[in-house]
Scaffold this active site. Structure first.
Site, PDB file in Angstrom:
ATOM      1  N   LYS B  71       0.658  -1.364  -0.076  1.00 29.81           N
ATOM      2  CA  LYS B  71       0.102   0.029   0.098  1.00 29.81           C
ATOM      3  C   LYS B  71       0.907   1.194  -0.026  1.00 29.81           C
ATOM      4  O   LYS B  71       2.089   1.282   0.590  1.00 29.81           O
ATOM      5  CB  LYS B  71      -1.009  -0.169   1.046  1.00 29.81           C
ATOM      6  CG  LYS B  71      -1.839   1.124   1.245  1.00 29.81           C
ATOM      7  CD  LYS B  71      -2.947   1.001   2.429  1.00 29.81           C
ATOM      8  CE  LYS B  71      -4.186   2.081   2.411  1.00 29.81           C
ATOM      9  NZ  LYS B  71      -4.836   1.949   3.462  1.00 29.81           N
ATOM     10  N   SER B 146      -9.735   1.879   2.524  1.00 30.35           N
ATOM     11  CA  SER B 146      -8.573   2.666   1.728  1.00 30.35           C
ATOM     12  C   SER B 146      -7.705   1.777   1.162  1.00 30.35           C
ATOM     13  O   SER B 146      -7.246   2.136   0.018  1.00 30.35           O
ATOM     14  CB  SER B 146      -8.164   3.777   2.609  1.00 30.35           C
ATOM     15  OG  SER B 146      -7.096   3.115   3.486  1.00 30.35           O
ATOM     16  N   SER B 170      -9.849  -0.258   6.925  1.00 28.78           N
ATOM     17  CA  SER B 170      -9.327  -0.108   5.635  1.00 28.78           C
ATOM     18  C   SER B 170      -8.515  -1.145   4.811  1.00 28.78           C
ATOM     19  O   SER B 170      -8.404  -1.295   3.890  1.00 28.78           O
ATOM     20  CB  SER B 170      -8.378   1.136   5.664  1.00 28.78           C
ATOM     21  OG  SER B 170      -8.945   2.311   5.833  1.00 28.78           O
TER      22      SER B 170
END
Lengths: 95, 481
Positions: B71, B146, B170
């Site tokens: 990420k 996210s 997330s």
């Protein structure tokens, strides 16, 4: 509570943001919507002497007093936008 | 097509020299090129070169040579780390996060940095400066957020493993929307050093994988204390695969009534009930219970998370690193315009609310009250774990939804966290597991919440359910692994 224009300008200043008039209008409504939601916690009847800041169970974490890695000046300055030799250039802050 | 095999099989092939790490990296890069799902922001240009250097080395661990996606809020030395924000569009980190060091020590290959909601603020992937990621099951639907790109690239089988981060849901939310396995570990189980902070008392890094066993394998190498993160735990690191396959009959399961209320889509509830029926049939004790204060988790989360984020994001001044405006007259206008230009709408809204609740007497009114409420909510969870081993419920209130829903409703991204953010507030571990599909063939996720540091027990039950359901979770219908 409804955010006034001045209140949005105040929180934008605290958050160091410059907003356009159009944005101020938009955020007046949007921040009010969020705050209306947040206000729900004010009505909860609970003991107010027991707080939780973090769920970590650690206390007094010490690290050994030596260094393992050092950054070079070049690395430290690598991402600065405006620099000259060993310095980062910023606008004048003292008159 | 080696990457479609299980990690165990790939490891065998590597050991027998049938394939090499460079074959795996070539395949992953090819997969990424073929897909138009916008899962990646940056590809590691040195990935293939790094793989070639491993080709002749002995295969010394099960994750050797495996490509992994990261990420884009986890710093990687010399690889751009943007947090999906214009603010960090030009940011090249000068050090590796602790998790990245651990991955490199195991000779895994970082294939690239994945798309996400800007600064991890969002639940649909749509707040990214680099445009949204698409859901591999239906490109008209959001992938969740996210950690949108990390869930997407594992779901679409571009790479077998990815790292995400979870502040209010997330990891679990996109895992649920994309039909993959995502773990939010206990707060402090994995070092946060090098994770660009959103809300420091809630943030955790965690693994996103195709199945439960591989999730546990990845946690095995990530967990542990780190001198660079004083909130990281000193608790012993376990072999998180050790309980997988062990008898689950004696586990006691609690199901919060709140998690099965009418706010939750009926199709989602029914799928969870089907799983609960399997567990009851197997002899497990399953009880419906109440957890006091759960209903306040959204406003509570807003005060804690946004207060912390307004403070954390104060570091972006346009001077030391990050976007700098070209249009300024003095230091204040440099700060304000750099931040005005560099941050997106969702981020601005959140740091303004955070500044509001922390400013002046509001700190007493809102923040202090929130800290008290957080204590009570955490006590409620701890009481449950005195009697039960695990808590089960849906991960989300519904399945993946259409794009552009968040733009008209600023509370939508918070309400998406309804069932996930209480777990962050209490600091507990929780895993999202795919348990089936709705009528539109969109994945449904179920959450298994464990007691502190009991990730091994979560994996034990998750693996049992996975084995009972035997779902095909490849969006293109490929072979199950």
């Amino acid at each position: 509570m409804k955010f006034t224009k001045e209140e949005v300008e105040h929180v934008a200043n605290l958050a160091r943001l410059e907003l356009t008039d159009e944005e101020i209008k938009k955020y007046q409504l949007q921040l009010s919507d969020i705050l209306k939601e947040i206000d729900k916690i004010l009505k909860v009847d609970i003991k107010e002497d027991d707080i939780l800041i973090t769920t970590t169970k650690n206390s007094n974490v010490y690290i050994t007093d030596n260094y393992s890695e050092l950054l070079t000046k070049e690395e430290v300055l690598k991402n600065a936008n405006n620099k000259d030799l060993d310095y980062i250039i910023v606008p004048e802050v003292i008159e | 097509m080696n990457l479609n095999k299980s990690i165990k099989e790939i490891n065998e092939l590597l050991k027998k020299k049938v394939i090499k790490p460079s074959d795996l990296v070539k395949e992953a890069l090819e997969n990424i090129k073929k897909n138009n799902l916008n899962a990646f922001i940056t590809i590691n240009e040195n990935a293939l070169e790094e793989a070639y250097q491993l080709d002749d080395k002995p295969v010394d661990n099960i994750l050797f040579g495996i490509p992994i996606a990261i990420k884009d809020n986890i710093v990687t030395k010399d690889i751009k780390t943007s947090c999906a924000s214009l603010m960090l569009d030009n940011f090249i980190p000068i050090y590796d996060a602790t998790v990245i060091k651990k991955i490199k020590e195991k000779n895994m290959i970082i294939i690239g940095k994945t798309n996400m909601d800007e600064f991890a603020m969002g639940s649909s992937g749509e707040t990214s400066y680099y445009k949204p990621t698409l859901n591999p099951w239906n490109e008209n639907k959001v992938p969740g957020g996210s950690s949108s790109g990390s869930a997407c690239c594992v779901s679409s089988r571009m790479v077998p493993l990815a790292l995400g981060s979870d502040t209010g849901g997330s990891i679990r939310q996109p895992a649920s929307f994309c039909g993959v396995v995502g773990l939010k570990p206990t707060y402090g189980r994995i070092s946060r050093y090098g994770l660009i902070a959103f809300a420091s008392s809630l943030d955790v890094i965690g693994p996103i994988t195709r199945n439960v066993y591989e999730n546990a394998l990845l946690l095995n190498i990530l967990a542990g204390h780190d001198d660079n993160d004083y909130t990281s735990s000193f608790e012993d690191v376990l072999d998180y695969t050790s309980l997988i396959g062990k008898d689950v009959k004696n586990l006691k399961i609690a199901v919060p009534n709140y998690y099965m209320s009418e706010v939750i889509d009926e199709g989602v509830r029914n799928k969870v009930k089907e799983v609960l029926d399997i567990l009851k049939k197997e002899g497990l004790q399953v009880d419906y219970i109440d957890i006091p204060y759960l209903e306040y988790s959204i406003p509570l989360y807003q005060v804690i998370a946004l207060g912390e984020c307004s403070s954390n994001l104060a570091r972006f001044d346009g001077i030391k690193y990050g976007h700098q405006t070209s249009n300024y007259t003095d230091i204040t206008s440099l700060y304000k315009r750099s931040r005005q230009e560099g941050f997106g709408d969702e981020v601005k809204r959140r740091i303004m609310i955070g500044s509001y609740v922390l400013s002046g007497k509001n700190a007493d009114i809102y923040y202090h009250k929130a800290l008290c409420l957080r204590k009570q909510l955490t006590n409620s969870f701890e009481d449950v774990f005195k009697k039960y081993d695990l808590i089960i419920g849906p991960t989300n209130t519904n399945v993946a939804y259409d794009f552009n829903k968040i733009s008209s409703d600023v509370l939508k991204s918070f309400y998406d966290d309804l069932l996930t953010n209480p777990v962050n507030l209490a600091g507990l571990p929780s895993l999202s597991l795919p348990i089936g599909f709705n009528v539109e063939k969109l994945p449904i996720g179920m959450q298994i919440i464990g007691n502190y540091y009991k990730e091994d027990v979560i994996y034990q039950l998750a693996s049992f359910i996975e084995d009972k359901l035997k779902l095909n979770l490849d969006p293109k219908g490929g072979i199950k692994c």
